[in-house]
Motif scaffolding. Sequence first.
Motif, mmCIF file in Angstrom:
data_model
loop_
_atom_site.group_PDB
_atom_site.id
_atom_site.type_symbol
_atom_site.label_atom_id
_atom_site.label_comp_id
_atom_site.label_asym_id
_atom_site.label_seq_id
_atom_site.Cartn_x
_atom_site.Cartn_y
_atom_site.Cartn_z
ATOM 1 N N ARG A 161 -122.841 -69.719 28.285
ATOM 2 C CA ARG A 161 -123.133 -68.829 29.394
ATOM 3 C C ARG A 161 -122.087 -68.969 30.484
ATOM 4 O O ARG A 161 -121.530 -70.044 30.714
ATOM 5 N N SER A 194 -129.125 -60.496 35.941
ATOM 6 C CA SER A 194 -128.041 -60.721 34.990
ATOM 7 C C SER A 194 -127.695 -59.406 34.304
ATOM 8 O O SER A 194 -128.512 -58.863 33.557
ATOM 9 N N VAL A 206 -122.227 -68.657 34.377
ATOM 10 C CA VAL A 206 -123.216 -68.667 35.455
ATOM 11 C C VAL A 206 -122.489 -68.510 36.784
ATOM 12 O O VAL A 206 -121.445 -69.135 36.997
ATOM 13 N N GLU A 237 -126.093 -64.550 35.381
ATOM 14 C CA GLU A 237 -125.419 -65.171 34.248
ATOM 15 C C GLU A 237 -125.155 -64.121 33.185
ATOM 16 O O GLU A 237 -125.739 -63.042 33.179
#
Length: 411
Positions: free
Chosen positions: A184, A70, A186, A129
């Motif tokens: 978030r 991420s 994702v 994410e």
Amino acid sequence: MYTTGFLFNGGCGDMRGFANAGFDPRFGANHDAASVATARLNWPNIYVREAAIQTIDMRTLPYADVLGGSPICWESAPAGGNSQVRVQVELSADSTDNDESACWEQTRITAWEPVRYTEVHKPLVYAGENVPRFATGNRPLFNAWLHVWDALGYYPEFTSVNSAHITVETPDGVLGPLPQYRDRLVWVMVRKDIGKVPDLRPRPQSICRECGPVKGVQFWPGHTSGRGRRIGSYLHRMARSGTSRAKTSYYYVCPTERCHQRVEPVTRGIGSVINKSVRGHRFGDGRQDRNEAYGKATRARVAAGIATYSGQPFIVTLRNHCTASSLDDPIGTITAQGGAHHYFVRPTESLLVDDCEYRSLTVEENASAQGFPERHRFAGKPSEIKSQVGNAVPVTVATWAALETMKIMPP
């Protein structure tokens, strides 16, 4: 068993989530020694690399079927509405809980490091994410990044989700929604020859006033035409639908035909992870780390909580536009500072502000709010563990994405 590797393993929230779904962690890499040690503690046989991700020759890392990583919002770009340009700096283990300069430490890989790994190893999937602003804050660069993935032979699947709304069933039991509102973005990049993508549509357990318990369906008021990329944050009822935020936000509606009224996802309060046996200090004695009295704004928040909750314990959040909140509600996002914005307040019989018991949430409480099980161990000094917890991918969200990814993996 399919293998996974993580270019920034941190506190291992994403690694724990993929392990929950049946993936086998094969490697982890991080510039931070404590984070590398955390990976070793939980998976003793894993291959780890302690190095700045930007300096790693990707040919020296093992192949993994699924790459996790991420990234930061872009290496040099404003974030969170702040006009100040933020760049990566070295991680400082000496920063205090309330040191604002610590909020942009080198705790994320850049968006281009997974591209480098993929050029060499061609994993089946790349998953990651970030905050929604990763896409909306710099659209030209984000679009260019997607074009690179297309050129590499991958199809991107995205979703916007909040950690307070996700429930998943695993072989070890049900992981309920986290007691933390954390928006978030994702994504799962799937190699095109696989021929299918995971279903990343969140369907939270919700309550409809007419139909009772249902699985909510995302509705984007700013995308009534059904066209365009849908990336944004959950729109709470308190936000006005006429605001600009509503155009980049969503809420949930009842899936029942001829109903479709707005529904509220079932959430879990932060009180479910608060350890009531941990004592705080007297508010009137002031800050314990700086030997000074609390400011007027903090005092006003505590006073508001006493009045609102009639002497029952509550949470105070030290952010702009925040005040006291109930233990029955999720807290706001736990940041890279390890949850230093959230404080547990226990009033006394006197109901006086100065007599209240006051403390920050513990590392264990923050870890629980991020979805880490008790068996998950962290390495490092307290400040390093706080950073690992705050930077982590919420475990329940990672587990949900991993379970959906597992369904499309080739036999």
